[in-house]
Scaffold this active site. Structure first.
Site, PDB file in Angstrom:
ATOM      1  N   LYS A 224       0.915  -1.321  -0.074  1.00 57.84           N
ATOM      2  CA  LYS A 224      -0.152   0.146   0.021  1.00 57.84           C
ATOM      3  C   LYS A 224       0.779   1.043  -0.138  1.00 57.84           C
ATOM      4  CE  LYS A 224      -4.293  -1.709   1.238  1.00 57.84           C
ATOM      5  NZ  LYS A 224      -5.487  -2.088   2.304  1.00 57.84           N
ATOM      6  N   ARG A 259      -3.700 -10.151   4.634  1.00 59.45           N
ATOM      7  CA  ARG A 259      -4.204 -10.165   3.224  1.00 59.45           C
ATOM      8  C   ARG A 259      -2.894  -9.581   2.395  1.00 59.45           C
ATOM      9  NH1 ARG A 259      -6.232  -6.416  -0.459  1.00 59.45           N
ATOM     10  NH2 ARG A 259      -7.814  -7.283  -1.973  1.00 59.45           N
TER      11      ARG A 259
HETATM   12  N1  HH2 Z   1      -7.377  -3.671   0.650  1.00 58.25           N
HETATM   13  C1  HH2 Z   1      -7.920  -3.170  -0.741  1.00 58.25           C
HETATM   14  C2  HH2 Z   1      -8.981  -4.281  -1.161  1.00 58.25           C
HETATM   15  N2  HH2 Z   1      -9.544  -5.044  -0.170  1.00 58.25           N
HETATM   16  N3  HH2 Z   1     -10.084  -5.881   1.858  1.00 58.25           N
HETATM   17  C3  HH2 Z   1      -9.660  -6.162   3.012  1.00 58.25           C
HETATM   18  N4  HH2 Z   1     -10.544  -6.675   3.998  1.00 58.25           N
HETATM   19  N5  HH2 Z   1      -8.790  -5.164   3.707  1.00 58.25           N
HETATM   20  C4  HH2 Z   1      -8.077  -4.370   2.987  1.00 58.25           C
HETATM   21  O1  HH2 Z   1      -7.066  -3.698   3.575  1.00 58.25           O
HETATM   22  C5  HH2 Z   1      -8.277  -4.187   1.603  1.00 58.25           C
HETATM   23  C6  HH2 Z   1      -9.494  -5.128   0.954  1.00 58.25           C
HETATM   24  C7  HH2 Z   1      -7.037  -2.679  -1.635  1.00 58.25           C
HETATM   25  O2  HH2 Z   1      -6.073  -3.479  -2.046  1.00 58.25           O
HETATM   26  P1  HH2 Z   1      -5.803  -4.238  -3.459  1.00 58.25           P
HETATM   27  O3  HH2 Z   1      -6.958  -5.146  -3.639  1.00 58.25           O
HETATM   28  O4  HH2 Z   1      -4.523  -4.703  -3.844  1.00 58.25           O
HETATM   29  O5  HH2 Z   1      -5.909  -3.263  -4.695  1.00 58.25           O
HETATM   30  P2  HH2 Z   1      -7.561  -2.651  -5.250  1.00 58.25           P
HETATM   31  O6  HH2 Z   1      -8.201  -1.943  -4.325  1.00 58.25           O
HETATM   32  O7  HH2 Z   1      -6.839  -1.799  -6.442  1.00 58.25           O
HETATM   33  O8  HH2 Z   1      -8.083  -3.907  -5.985  1.00 58.25           O
END
Ligand code: HH2
Length: 283
Positions: A224, A259
């Site tokens: 992040k 995660r």
């Molecule tokens: N962060 C993201 C998405 N979903 N769900 C939970 N429970 N906790 C988190 O911290 C979280 C989440 C954001 O990361 P990522 O999926 O890699 O990116 P994007 O939002 O661009 O799909």
């Protein structure tokens, strides 16, 4: 409050004696760190199987990017992106989570074989609560300030940890009142969702205050932006060491699930930590 021992997610009873690793699979064209790579279904399934072989306990499949400023997709488009991949993984016996804010997507994902609903809007939509209550899935209640499009516009909290804890306990209670068994619920401070770097650090530092609420705590810090801000590493894929350090510190402060994008490195780091602490080597 006693530390929960298991997290019930559909047919899976996940043992919380050791930290669990949730591998991230974004089937989106625009996610911040791996967008576009897994839009092809076979590639998505192959990548997930790799994560399972590397030691992931759960695969979190998302069809909408929640990165700050990301464009919205319709629930129908989002469901179409995720259900095929979920069905293929469930068929392989994997514990699959769907990362969605939309009740329609959650419902279709559960029908396709998902065992967990990961809702970054924290089950604030009554329709989402209804879908959750009508299933036996595990649920991740995450805290987000505002909407993904606007959430990074100068977030202000009097006490970020107290406000996040208050929201998470309120939402968990609402789920319980709707008929969801307590041992299906996990909570997540939502690192980066309407929070500055300082807020994220404070949440990680004071994670035991969230753990004290009595639910398994999930932390998603992987790659992040705050890691980039702290380390000066601008490329998300190059934030491996910072991400592993964040996962390690989260687990040390009580996180039950992390995660992550980089499953193999995280699993290796957590296995070393457990061995040094004198716990069983086998994971
Ligand atoms: N962060 C993201 C998405 N979903 N769900 C939970 N429970 N906790 C988190 O911290 C979280 C989440 C954001 O990361 P990522 O999926 O890699 O990116 P994007 O939002 O661009 O799909």
């Amino acid at each position: 409050m006693d530390r929960p021992r298991v997290w019930r997610c559909g047919e899976f009873v996940l043992d919380l004696a050791r930290p669990l690793v949730m591998g991230i699979l974004n089937v989106t064209p625009d996610s911040f760190s791996d967008g576009g790579s897994y839009i092809d279904r076979d590639a998505a399934v192959t990548a997930s199987i790799r994560m399972l072989a590397d030691g992931a306990d759960i695969i979190d499949v998302g069809g909408e990017s929640t990165r700050p400023g990301a464009a919205a997709v319709t629930a129908v488009q989002e469901a179409a992106r995720v259900t095929g991949v979920i069905a293929a993984l469930a068929e392989q016996g994997a514990c699959v989570s769907v990362d969605t804010r939309h009740a329609l997507v959650a419902s279709e994902a559960l029908s396709a074989g998902a065992s967990i609903v990961n809702d970054v809007s924290g089950f604030t939509d009554p329709e989402m609560v209804r879908v959750a209550a009508g299933s036996d899935a595990g649920l991740v209640v995450m805290h987000m300030r505002g909407e993904p499009r606007t959430m990074q516009e100068a977030p202000v909290y009097a006490d970020v940890v107290a406000e996040v804890a208050e929201f998470l306990s309120r939402q968990a209670l609402a789920l319980e009142r709707a008929g969801v068994a307590r041992d299906r619920i996990a909570i997540d401070p939502g690192i980066g969702f309407g929070k500055t770097t300082e807020h994220n650090l404070e949440l990680l530092r004071r994670l035991p205050e969230l753990e004290a609420l009595g639910f398994p705590v999930l932390v998603g810090a992987s790659r992040k932006r705050f890691i980039g801000e702290i380390t000066g590493v601008t490329e998300p894929q190059a934030r491996l060491a910072g991400s592993v350090a964040a996962a390690f510190e989260a687990v040390r402060r009580g996180a039950a699930v992390v995660r992550v994008h980089d499953v193999a490195a995280t699993v290796q780091a957590l296995a070393m930590v457990r061995a040094i602490e004198g716990e069983a080597h086998a994971r």
